[in-house]
Write an enzyme that holds these catalytic residues in place. Structure first.
Site, PDB file in Angstrom:
ATOM      1  N   GLU A   1      -1.406 -11.696   3.270  1.00 35.39           N
ATOM      2  CA  GLU A   1      -1.569 -10.595   4.227  1.00 35.39           C
ATOM      3  C   GLU A   1      -2.162 -11.101   5.535  1.00 35.39           C
ATOM      4  O   GLU A   1      -1.737 -10.693   6.621  1.00 35.39           O
ATOM      5  CB  GLU A   1      -2.449  -9.512   3.618  1.00 35.39           C
TER       6      GLU A   1
ATOM      7  N   GLY B   1       0.821  -1.203   0.000  1.00 36.54           N
ATOM      8  CA  GLY B   1       0.000   0.000   0.000  1.00 36.54           C
ATOM      9  C   GLY B   1       0.853   1.250   0.000  1.00 36.54           C
ATOM     10  O   GLY B   1       2.025   1.234   0.398  1.00 36.54           O
ATOM     11  N   SER B   2       0.256   2.341  -0.427  1.00 38.59           N
ATOM     12  CA  SER B   2       1.012   3.580  -0.602  1.00 38.59           C
ATOM     13  C   SER B   2       1.490   4.181   0.712  1.00 38.59           C
ATOM     14  O   SER B   2       2.469   4.935   0.736  1.00 38.59           O
ATOM     15  CB  SER B   2       0.162   4.609  -1.367  1.00 38.59           C
ATOM     16  N   THR B   3       0.817   3.877   1.822  1.00 42.50           N
ATOM     17  CA  THR B   3       1.247   4.410   3.116  1.00 42.50           C
ATOM     18  C   THR B   3       2.350   3.559   3.729  1.00 42.50           C
ATOM     19  O   THR B   3       3.275   4.080   4.363  1.00 42.50           O
ATOM     20  CB  THR B   3       0.046   4.511   4.071  1.00 42.50           C
TER      21      THR B   3
ATOM     22  N   ALA C   1      -4.829  -0.981   4.485  1.00 38.70           N
ATOM     23  CA  ALA C   1      -6.168  -1.555   4.445  1.00 38.70           C
ATOM     24  C   ALA C   1      -6.955  -0.856   3.344  1.00 38.70           C
ATOM     25  O   ALA C   1      -6.693   0.305   3.025  1.00 38.70           O
ATOM     26  CB  ALA C   1      -6.874  -1.400   5.787  1.00 38.70           C
TER      27      ALA C   1
ATOM     28  N   LYS D   1      -9.663   5.442   3.948  1.00 35.59           N
ATOM     29  CA  LYS D   1      -9.862   4.038   4.314  1.00 35.59           C
ATOM     30  C   LYS D   1     -10.611   3.879   5.638  1.00 35.59           C
ATOM     31  O   LYS D   1     -10.991   2.763   5.996  1.00 35.59           O
ATOM     32  CB  LYS D   1      -8.506   3.322   4.416  1.00 35.59           C
TER      33      LYS D   1
ATOM     34  N   LYS E   1      -9.242  -6.159   3.262  1.00 40.93           N
ATOM     35  CA  LYS E   1      -7.994  -6.105   2.522  1.00 40.93           C
ATOM     36  C   LYS E   1      -8.127  -7.029   1.313  1.00 40.93           C
ATOM     37  O   LYS E   1      -9.018  -7.862   1.262  1.00 40.93           O
ATOM     38  CB  LYS E   1      -6.819  -6.531   3.402  1.00 40.93           C
ATOM     39  N   GLY E   2      -7.244  -6.858   0.358  1.00 40.16           N
ATOM     40  CA  GLY E   2      -7.277  -7.715  -0.811  1.00 40.16           C
ATOM     41  C   GLY E   2      -7.425  -6.979  -2.119  1.00 40.16           C
ATOM     42  O   GLY E   2      -7.545  -7.605  -3.170  1.00 40.16           O
ATOM     43  N   GLY E   3      -7.393  -5.642  -2.058  1.00 40.63           N
ATOM     44  CA  GLY E   3      -7.444  -4.877  -3.297  1.00 40.63           C
ATOM     45  C   GLY E   3      -6.282  -5.187  -4.220  1.00 40.63           C
ATOM     46  O   GLY E   3      -6.396  -5.085  -5.437  1.00 40.63           O
TER      47      GLY E   3
END
Length: 286
Positions: A156, A74-76, A136, A174, A147-149
């Site tokens: 995960e 994820g981007s964060t 998330a 989110k 989750k799971g995108g």
């Protein structure tokens, strides 16, 4: 002679001193990740330093129990890995590739680990993690997640449940009042089972099952998404999810479903959200 712990901590970069990123939200995501890492990983490290400061040889370091950290995607989380890499560099008298191991949730997080000069390990070798950080797609007030995108939900969940503590780092989009607020539930399904699974979903959820589709791959590749475990992903919409554990258990009872993207809160102790105005919000599990 080692520097004092206090002097080492002071060498860590202050978020306020960093150059601004592309937007206030991006700055906040970085600040949220740094704060999460500082408040949850650093105490684990500081508790180990009295023991590790007595070690001097590779043989001695190799005999101690390492700190094993799960790194998600994820981007964060990009910034969480960045901060962990800096902590390792600053505390290099105590932290090395023998006593700091990172376990990835997928291809992206493997690259995050390697790009920040961290040692990559696997659950096969390190089945118990001290802590895990991940993003998330949605996170509710009880810190249950969807989750799971990115189609890595099985790995995960394995990493999250292998950790003593799980920390969510994400942006404020989110944070939702309940799960499936704006996101479908991903489920990982064995390749020859989607039709059977859909029939079972209709039996269990009836009219509440508003949508059930196999996730398609990128436009340049025909066919369904293939997970790291060589399964497919189905995205389902059964309306608002308030009892996360109950719905997760119902889905897991269907033969052919390998795992779901519903993460009932088992060990998530905190979530850090970067807000669009540049601020950071922390939510602790009650």
């Amino acid at each position: 002679m080692f520097d004092s712990v206090e002097s080492l901590e002071s060498k860590l970069t202050s978020v306020d001193s960093l150059e601004n990123l592309s937007s206030p939200l991006e700055n906040a995501k970085r600040a949220a990740s740094y704060k999460a890492m500082d408040e949850h990983f650093l105490p684990l490290l500081l508790a180990k330093i009295p023991e590790w400061s007595k070690l001097s040889t590779i043989q001695e370091f190799s005999a101690v129990q390492p700190l094993v950290v799960g790194i998600g995607s994820g981007s964060t989380v990009v910034y969480a890995a960045e901060r962990l890499g800096e902590i390792k560099s600053v505390f290099n008298a105590f932290l090395n590739d023998l006593n700091l191991i990172c376990v990835a949730t997928g291809f992206q997080s493997e690259n995050l680990i390697l790009n920040n000069n961290l040692r990559l390990g696997t659950l096969a070798y390190y089945p118990e993690l001290a802590i895990a950080f991940d993003g998330a797609d949605e996170c509710d007030p009880q810190l249950g997640c969807i989750k799971g995108g990115g189609a890595c939900l099985l790995q995960e969940k394995l990493v999250a449940l292998s950790a003593k503590k799980f920390i969510v780092v994400a942006d404020d989009r989110k944070k939702v009042p309940y799960l499936s607020y704006g996101w479908k539930i991903p489920i990982e399904v064995v390749n020859n089972a989607p039709t059977f699974v859909e029939h079972q979903l209709k039996k269990i959820f009836g009219k509440d099952l508003k949508e059930c589709v196999i996730r398609e791959s990128m436009p340049k590749k025909a066919g369904a998404v293939v997970t790291d475990n060589f399964n497919c992903i189905m995205d389902i919409n059964i309306g608002p999810v308030h009892n996360v554990e109950e719905i997760n258990n119902k889905l897991k009872q269907i033969t052919g479903i390998v795992e779901t993207g519903l993460f009932p809160n088992v060990n998530c102790v905190a979530a850090y959200f970067g807000n669009s105005d540049g601020s950071v919000e922390k939510i602790l599990h009650q």
